[in-house]
Structure formats: C-alpha cells, structure tokens
Design an enzyme around this catalytic site. Structure first.
Site, PDB file in Angstrom:
ATOM      1  N   LYS A  71       0.768  -1.042   0.012  1.00  0.00           N
ATOM      2  CA  LYS A  71       0.072   0.169   0.103  1.00  0.00           C
ATOM      3  C   LYS A  71       0.881   1.307  -0.093  1.00  0.00           C
ATOM      4  O   LYS A  71       0.324   2.435  -0.419  1.00  0.00           O
ATOM      5  CB  LYS A  71      -0.873  -0.090   1.469  1.00  0.00           C
ATOM      6  N   GLU A 169     -10.120   6.744   5.734  1.00  0.00           N
ATOM      7  CA  GLU A 169     -10.101   5.719   6.706  1.00  0.00           C
ATOM      8  C   GLU A 169     -10.560   6.670   8.103  1.00  0.00           C
ATOM      9  O   GLU A 169     -11.300   5.926   8.781  1.00  0.00           O
ATOM     10  CB  GLU A 169      -8.793   5.344   6.905  1.00  0.00           C
ATOM     11  N   ASP A 191      -5.482   8.168  13.059  1.00  0.00           N
ATOM     12  CA  ASP A 191      -5.220   6.992  12.348  1.00  0.00           C
ATOM     13  C   ASP A 191      -3.700   6.590  12.110  1.00  0.00           C
ATOM     14  O   ASP A 191      -3.355   7.213  11.148  1.00  0.00           O
ATOM     15  CB  ASP A 191      -6.058   7.129  11.291  1.00  0.00           C
TER      16      ASP A 191
END
Length: 615
Positions: A71, A169, A191
């Site tokens: 990612k 997210e 996050d």
C-alpha cells in the site's frame, strides 16, 4: 438493493465487513475463523501465489518472493521510492515511470498485488454469506492523492469488484463510533497504521459527520518503527559478531524486520523482550535484549512526526487542542504505549479505543456501504479534499481552483484567457499539491483545448473542476466563443489505462481458472488419500469378512488409485476413487453390521428400549 460490503485495504492487515441488523460486523474466514487477512502476497518457487497468513509463513521460511506493505507504493512513481523501499521490495530496475515489481519473468504493479488481497477477501465473504459479492466500499488514507485513489479503484476492478465509493479511513472510523454514540462535539481521529498516518478533525451533530480538516503522511507508519528497530538490531549484531556484510544482506534484513515487528508487538504489553537473529554461517542465533525504554528512544522521532501533522490539522480547522472533545484511535500502531502517551499529552484527553483499532475502519466502511444500500438513512457524511487542485498558468505557477479541506462533492469554475496573439490551442495541465510552482506539485493530467485564434486576452476559456464523493476529479474546459469542449476524468501518470486494466482483468480470469483447477485437483487428492487410509484400516479389521475374489477386487482398485495419484489428471483420480469406494462398500456394510451386533450383544433388551425412548 444488492448487498454492499465494506473493505479496509490495509498496509499490514485487511478486513471485510457488513452491517447485520443495524450493527457492523467483520466477516470471518469460514475456514479459519480469522478476522484479519495479512496484506501479504507470496510468489513461490513452484509458481504458486499465496495470500495472507500462508504468504506470511512463506516469508518466514524464506521461500519465493514475498511482498508486504504494498500500500505504501500505490499510485507513486519510481522517482518517489527510497533506499528502504529498494531494500524491502523486488523493484524493477528503473528510475522513472510507475512502480513495478520483478516477479520471475513478470513485472507487476502495486494495484495488481493488492488485487490478490481483495480477491481473497471476496472469497472469504462469498463463502461466509453463500452468495456472490461484487459491490464494495473501500477505505483509503485521507491523505491519498488522486493517483493513489485511482490505483485503489484499479485494484478493486482487477479483483472483479465494483467499487461504489472510496471513503477516507478516519472518516470511516468516525462512522463506526457515531453509529453507537450520536455525540455532539468535535472529534479528532488519529489513524496510525502500518504504512500510513492520517489525522482528521470532525464535527459531529445530529448524525452529520462534517470533516473540518485532514492532514497526514502516506509514508509514515508502523513499518517505519520496524525498519528503525531492524537497523538497530542489524548494527548491533554486525558489531558484536564482527560481520559487517549482514548490513546489506537482503534475507537477513527481511528476517530482522520481521523480528523487529514481533518485538514491537511484545513490548506493547511487556517491559522487556529478546530479539533473535539467525546469521549466515553462525551456529548459535544472535540475541539482543531490548527494553521498552530503549525501543521508545529508537522510535520517538518517528512517532513525534504524527503530532506535527495533528498541529497542522488543528490549524487548518481553526481549533485549539483543548477544544477537542474526544480522540478516536485507529490502526494497530496506536497500541504502542508511547504513541498513546503523545496523543494524551497533546490533546489533553484520554483517547478512545472502545472499538478494536484493527477493526474500526472496516466497520465504518460497512456503515457507509449500508448507507449506500439504503439501510442507514439518518446519517450524512461530509468529507474533504486532502490536497489542493489547480492548473499551471503563466510563469509555471500553480493556480489553485480547489483548496485542500474543501468539502466534497464540489464544483469550481474559473475563467482563463490566452497569453499571446492567435493561439490555436490551450494546454491544460492539471496539478495537485501545496507548492507554488507547477514543477513542485504532482502532475495529474494534460490535454489541449482548441480555441479560435484571437488577440491576446480576448479568448474566454472556462475551466471546471468537479470532484465526486469518492474524491475523484474530472476536468472540463470550454471555449466560450466556439463552444469547443473537452472533458477528462483525470487518470494520473501512475494509474492504469482502461486498456491496461482490461488486459490485467483477462490475465486475472486466466489465473483464476488455473487456481480453481489446482484447488479442485488438490481436493481430489485429499479425498483419494483419505479413502486409501480408511481402506487399509478396513482390510485389517475385516479380513475375515471377505471372499478371496472380493479382496482381490479391493486390492486391484487400491493399486489403480495409487497409480492415478502419480498423475495430475483430476478426473482419473476421481474415477479411481469412485471405483475403490464401490469395491469397498460390501466390506463397509459388513463391518457396520458386526459393530452393531457386538453393541447389541453387550446390552440387555431393557437398555436398548431405554436408549430408544431417550432418542
């Protein structure tokens, strides 16, 4: 409306979730019961592709090529990779162009690798739910730019999924918490995952989730802690064992990074741990004592970068730390005590971790999926643009049309003109970033708009930027005089063209067919080996129950099946298995009859009747 599922495509682990009776739940693997799917893909030496825990085991065994944390490289070019990336990933030898991995004689992109993870999540959901699962919502880091979002959509398409929405997210996490709380107030979502960090400032009121600002870094995460500890461990081992060559040994580095990750996890709950390293040519494993205090010293500079981004996000939202009512922790890296201490000290409140940090994003994605499916109707999501968008104008400067932290979806129209006489076309160069000059920002797209030749400053060109709810940009340019119009959905330099995606889809279908064939063959082999095992046992137990010709028939069928197992022809194995099953049926019936008779002889009539009444 058909079922829509939520996916957290994470750097370290990925999950898939659904809403059941108004409650979001992670879908477990029906075979293993596991919630988390490690975002790891292994290409073994014998040509197999392993995903998840099987791939992680392959990495531990040092077999084949293993790719994890892909990612971090989604939607970026080779010019953006660093030395740590080159050490960790089997990158193709190039200095520019899209990132590609060298896998044997193949060159695969990050979206192709991510597609393997998404296919496995899809398989898990379809087996658990007993129905096809095509429509999904996928979460992305809030600070993913347009090309990284496009790459995520490409990965979904390659996995055969219809990506209905991309959700930031941190916003997904707020949805997961908001489902239960419905709190009014201002919330910071912190996050911190394996490869990315985001902080978002949200205002919650009456089911409306309004993102005020977001900030972060798509190359900052727990992986950086692992690299730092791995470097510490390698240097310590090299110095104490007199083996400086291990500092550049890829296999030893991979082992050190894995051991660093394990040590990091242990130090979350323990004050001290031992990191172990097996060195080439050394009989005794090297062991290093690592205390939590020393670990925190190693990672502190990296961890403190998150607070810098928090400060920037608050500044953009025009909010002071003391105005934050609560802080939501998301991502596995928030389990680290030092990280929680830094958050607590900066915001002045005890951070919330009521929902498992590993699950909260996937649960929020499921809530968004339920909203799209018409299930949850009393909730509204107002997200923002993470980075400014604009075009290049005279002097090579970037003129911003949409500023970062603008609410989406949104549309902006600006009027431009020509800088010189008799220009026949205008070059529209679309950019993303916060720098003043075009050269310092990310180039997303270029196209030419024909215009009528006129004196400088006389032409009138309207440029419209439209960002949809996924944060994906489309640009339209119109010559007001001729009405010439050009519209393009921005396909960034390192995204995939429709032709490339189509080609990859065809390849994935071919591979899927091969994978199914291999699985069916494996299942046939397992069934054959099972019946052979039971046949051997039955022949020993029931030798006295067989006529010579019956025994010869079973032995002959058994021999034929063992011979069939030497081939890779599934149908031959299935036929031989069926033949042995038919040959052993009389013996199986007689063994069952004898077992029943023995049971009845050992019991009285009253016992048998009492047993029947109980049933």
């Amino acid at each position: 409306m058909s079922r829509i599922l939520g996916i957290d495509l994470g750097t370290t682990n990925s999950l898939i979730a659904q809403v059941v009776d108004g409650v979001p739940r992670v879908i477990r693997d029906p075979q293993t019961g596991e919630r988390l799917l490690p975002s790891v893909v292994a290409f073994t030496d014998d040509g197999k592709v392993l995903v998840g825990q099987a791939a992680r085991d392959a990495e531990r065994n040092g077999s084949g090529i293993v790719i994890s944390s892909v990612k971090r490289l989604m939607g970026i070019g080779m010019e953006h990779v660093n030395e740590d990336d080159r050490k960790q990933f089997p990158l193709a030898p190039a200095d520019s162009g899209p990132v590609r991995f060298t896998i044997g004689n193949q060159a695969l992109t990050p979206p192709q690798i991510s597609a393997y993870v998404l296919r496995e999540l899809r398989r898990r959901a379809e087996q658990a739910l007993g129905e096809p699962c095509n429509d999904v919502v996928i979460t992305v880091p809030a600070y993913f730019n347009d090309s990284q979002r496009q790459a995520t959509r490409d990965a979904g398409r390659l996995a055969g999924l219809q990506v209905l929405r991309l959700v930031n997210e941190p916003t997904a996490a707020s949805l997961a918490y908001g489902l239960d709380r419905r709190d009014h107030g201002t919330v910071a979502v912190f996050d911190f995952g394996g490869g990315t960090f985001d902080v978002s400032i949200l205002r919650l009121q009456d089911g409306i989730f309004e993102v005020l600002a977001t900030n972060g870094n798509t190359r900052l995460g727990g992986d950086d802690f692992d690299r730092a500890v791995a470097g510490w461990l390698l240097k310590k081992a090299a110095d104490e064992c007199g083996r400086p060559q291990i500092m550049t040994d890829h296999r030893v580095f991979t082992q050190a990074r894995r051991e660093a990750e394990n040590a990091k996890i242990r130090l979350t709950t323990e004050p001290v741990t031992v990191a172990t390293l097996v060195l080439p040519g050394v009989d005794t494993p090297y062991e290093a004592l690592l205390t939590r205090e020393e670990f925190e010293t190693i990672i502190r500079a990296t961890a403190e970068q998150t607070i810098v981004h928090c400060r920037e996000a608050l500044k953009d939202a025009q909010i002071r730390p003391e105005e934050i009512d609560s802080v939501v922790l998301v991502g596995g890296s928030t389990r680290i005590p030092l990280v929680r201490t830094l958050v607590r000290e900066f915001f002045g409140v005890e951070p919330l971790a009521d929902i498992d940090p590993d699950e909260v994003v996937a649960l929020g994605a499921a809530v968004q999926a339920d909203i799209l499916a018409g299930g949850t109707k009393d909730m509204l999501l107002l997200d923002v643009v993470p980075l400014s968008l604009g075009i290049e104008t005279m002097g090579g400067v970037m003129t911003r049309l949409i500023h970062r932290n603008t609410k989406i979806p949104c549309t902006v129209v600006e009027e431009f003109t020509t800088p010189a006489d008799n220009v026949t076309s205008i070059d529209i160069h679309v950019l993303q970033g916060e720098r003043e000059f075009a050269r310092d920002n990310r180039s997303l797209a270029r196209f030419k708009l024909p215009v009528e030749p006129l004196p400088a400053g006389m032409a009138r060109v309207l440029v419209m930027f439209l960002i949809d709810a996924n944060g994906i940009l489309s640009v339209t340019a119109i010559d007001e005089k001729t009405k010439n119009e050009h519209t393009v959905e921005v396909k960034p330099s390192y995204g995939l063209t429709d032709e490339q995606v189509e080609e990859m889809l065809i390849d994935s279908f071919d591979n899927a067919e091969r994978d199914v064939t291999e699985r069916l063959l494996a299942e046939a082999v397992v069934a054959a080996e099972s019946i052979l095992l039971h046949t051997d046992k039955a022949l020993k137990e029931g030798a006295d129950l067989l006529q010579p010709e019956e025994r010869d028939e079973i032995v002959s069928a058994e021999t034929a099946l063992r011979k069939a197992l030497e081939s890779t022809d599934r149908q031959t194995i299935l036929d031989a298995t069926a033949a042995l099953d038919a040959a052993t049926k009389p013996l199986a019936d007689r063994l069952l009859d004898r077992a029943v008779n023995r049971l009845l002889k050992s019991r009285t009539v009253d016992e048998v009747l009492a047993s029947d009444e109980a049933v």
